[in-house]
Motif scaffolding. Structure first.
Motif, PDB file in Angstrom:
ATOM      1  N   GLY A  19       0.844  -1.180   0.000  1.00  0.00           N
ATOM      2  CA  GLY A  19       0.000   0.000   0.000  1.00  0.00           C
ATOM      3  C   GLY A  19       0.875   1.224   0.000  1.00  0.00           C
ATOM      4  N   VAL A  20       0.488   2.229   0.773  1.00  0.00           N
ATOM      5  CA  VAL A  20       1.278   3.454   0.825  1.00  0.00           C
ATOM      6  C   VAL A  20       2.657   3.171   1.382  1.00  0.00           C
ATOM      7  N   THR A  21       2.699   2.346   2.439  1.00  0.00           N
ATOM      8  CA  THR A  21       3.967   2.044   3.061  1.00  0.00           C
ATOM      9  C   THR A  21       4.595   0.840   2.403  1.00  0.00           C
ATOM     10  N   LEU A  22       5.849   0.952   2.025  1.00  0.00           N
ATOM     11  CA  LEU A  22       6.542  -0.135   1.349  1.00  0.00           C
ATOM     12  C   LEU A  22       7.809  -0.466   2.120  1.00  0.00           C
ATOM     13  N   PHE A  23       8.136  -1.736   2.181  1.00  0.00           N
ATOM     14  CA  PHE A  23       9.336  -2.167   2.867  1.00  0.00           C
ATOM     15  C   PHE A  23      10.126  -3.067   1.930  1.00  0.00           C
ATOM     16  N   LEU A 112       2.506   5.419  -5.853  1.00  0.00           N
ATOM     17  CA  LEU A 112       3.528   5.783  -4.877  1.00  0.00           C
ATOM     18  C   LEU A 112       4.179   7.108  -5.246  1.00  0.00           C
ATOM     19  N   SER A 113       4.438   7.301  -6.529  1.00  0.00           N
ATOM     20  CA  SER A 113       5.034   8.546  -6.996  1.00  0.00           C
ATOM     21  C   SER A 113       4.145   9.733  -6.637  1.00  0.00           C
ATOM     22  N   THR A 114       2.838   9.570  -6.825  1.00  0.00           N
ATOM     23  CA  THR A 114       1.888  10.630  -6.468  1.00  0.00           C
ATOM     24  C   THR A 114       1.921  10.912  -4.972  1.00  0.00           C
ATOM     25  N   THR A 119       7.406  12.359  -9.395  1.00  0.00           N
ATOM     26  CA  THR A 119       8.499  11.459  -9.750  1.00  0.00           C
ATOM     27  C   THR A 119       9.838  11.925  -9.198  1.00  0.00           C
ATOM     28  N   SER A 120      10.075  13.227  -9.231  1.00  0.00           N
ATOM     29  CA  SER A 120      11.364  13.756  -8.747  1.00  0.00           C
ATOM     30  C   SER A 120      11.551  13.479  -7.264  1.00  0.00           C
ATOM     31  N   ALA A 121      10.474  13.677  -6.491  1.00  0.00           N
ATOM     32  CA  ALA A 121      10.558  13.430  -5.045  1.00  0.00           C
ATOM     33  C   ALA A 121      10.794  11.959  -4.755  1.00  0.00           C
ATOM     34  N   LEU A 122      10.135  11.087  -5.503  1.00  0.00           N
ATOM     35  CA  LEU A 122      10.328   9.661  -5.297  1.00  0.00           C
ATOM     36  C   LEU A 122      11.753   9.243  -5.655  1.00  0.00           C
ATOM     37  N   LYS A 123      12.270   9.776  -6.763  1.00  0.00           N
ATOM     38  CA  LYS A 123      13.639   9.436  -7.159  1.00  0.00           C
ATOM     39  C   LYS A 123      14.648   9.952  -6.135  1.00  0.00           C
ATOM     40  N   ALA A 124      14.372  11.130  -5.569  1.00  0.00           N
ATOM     41  CA  ALA A 124      15.264  11.655  -4.535  1.00  0.00           C
ATOM     42  C   ALA A 124      15.269  10.725  -3.325  1.00  0.00           C
ATOM     43  N   GLN A 135      14.771  -2.142  -8.364  1.00  0.00           N
ATOM     44  CA  GLN A 135      14.661  -2.769  -7.047  1.00  0.00           C
ATOM     45  C   GLN A 135      13.346  -2.397  -6.370  1.00  0.00           C
ATOM     46  N   LEU A 136      12.948  -1.131  -6.509  1.00  0.00           N
ATOM     47  CA  LEU A 136      11.688  -0.706  -5.914  1.00  0.00           C
ATOM     48  C   LEU A 136      10.512  -1.429  -6.564  1.00  0.00           C
TER      49      LEU A 136
END
Length: 326
Positions: A19-23, A112-114, A119-124, A135-136
């Motif tokens: 879901g929102v949280t990923l491990f 997840l990107s949203t 996308t930039s925030a997720l890549k950071a 991997q993600l």
């Protein structure tokens, strides 16, 4: 999920699925880490636990319930138990050949990107964590496999009866008191480096510029789409209908003082500076049983699903060979 909007916590399935949280475990790029546990021979490392802690903190921040590292550190044993449970379920899903549909991983990645704000925030975030997009996506696929397993094996047969729903409505009347609601748009400009005066003044000057444009007749929706730094930007800043207790106090006070069509002065919260436009108001009222049916069914189903998942996880933990390192 909006940073300044309070949301109830839904724990079990979020901790076990994608879901929102990923491990996830980083497989390359970092030095080898000591193993904390083994699940049927599959290791779980201290690196996995650190990432679990970091992503848990991020999830709580998204829910507007930030926690310090010191507080989360006290949950080490529970977070490690979550990793173990998830690995047990994934191995079982793999044995049953349960994989997500081909498009599901891409959809989960986009979602997840949203949630990260783009996308930039997720890549950071990935760069900071030391993981690649591949991997993600692999970890998303793993979590979705666990979700599919739980749906098929643990919760598919759950049913909610009419008598259960009627009893719930009758016994919890306060649950169906619908407080006054407001529907607002907003523009958020964040302070990129909290604690630094230069950063704060940059954000302040930007929000003042936008306020001046609104005063000169600019369209609020257009400015929100173009400049807001909140995930609601994709909806032109529209937050939908919210009650007072779903908002941070300062934001709520400013919003509830407005009338439809009004725009607030600049509002400051710990997330930055806001401009709020009132769209509509709904008075407090008692929700009828017929209108509450969907909410009742959803609440009862969620409770039953959580209990079913707990039982299912406990059953498979007993069957697994789990060894914790001293």
């Amino acid at each position: 999920m909006f940073w300044y909007v309070r949301r109830p916590l839904l724990i079990i399935c979020r901790l076990l699925t994608a879901g929102v949280t990923l491990f996830f475990t980083v497989e390359t790029g970092w030095p080898a880490e000591p193993h904390l546990a083994y699940v049927n021979g599959q290791p779980i490392s201290s690196k996995d636990l650190r990432l679990e802690i970091g992503l848990f903190q991020n999830e709580m921040n998204l829910r507007n319930r930030p926690v310090s590292y010191k507080t989360v550190e006290a949950l080490d044993s529970q977070l490690l138990a979550n990793l173990v449970s998830r690995e047990v379920l994934y191995q079982h899903a793999k044995a049953l050949h349960l994989k997500p549909r081909s498009h599901s991983v891409s959809e989960a990645y986009a979602e997840l990107s949203t949630q990260f704000g783009g996308t930039s925030a997720l890549k950071a975030f990935m760069n900071k964590a030391g993981i690649t997009e591949a991997q993600l996506r692999s970890r998303l696929e793993k979590g979705l496999s666990v979700r599919r397993l739980l749906r098929r094996e643990a919760i598919r047969k759950i049913r909610i009866s009419e008598s259960e729903m009627q009893a719930f409505y009758r016994n919890l009347p306060d649950f169906f008191q619908h407080g006054e609601q407001v529907r607002v748009r907003h523009i958020l400009i964040t302070d990129k480096e909290p604690g630094k005066e230069e950063s704060r003044m940059t954000a302040w000057n930007r929000i003042q510029t936008l306020q001046a444009q609104l005063n000169a007749g600019a369209d609020f929706s257009v400015l929100a789409l173009k400049y807001s730094e909140c995930p609601s930007r994709s909806k032109a800043g529209d937050l939908g209908y919210l009650t007072r207790d779903q908002l941070l106090p300062g934001f709520a006070q400013a919003a509830f003082e407005l009338q439809p069509g009004d725009t607030s002065d600049i509002v400051t919260t710990r997330f930055g500076f806001h401009l709020i436009r009132m769209l509509d108001r709904k008075p407090q009222k008692q929700v009828t049983y017929r209108k509450a049916l969907e909410k009742i069914e959803r609440t009862l189903r969620r409770d039953k699903e959580n209990q079913a998942v707990k039982r299912y996880v406990a059953q498979h933990l007993k069957q697994a060979e789990i060894r914790y390192q001293e």
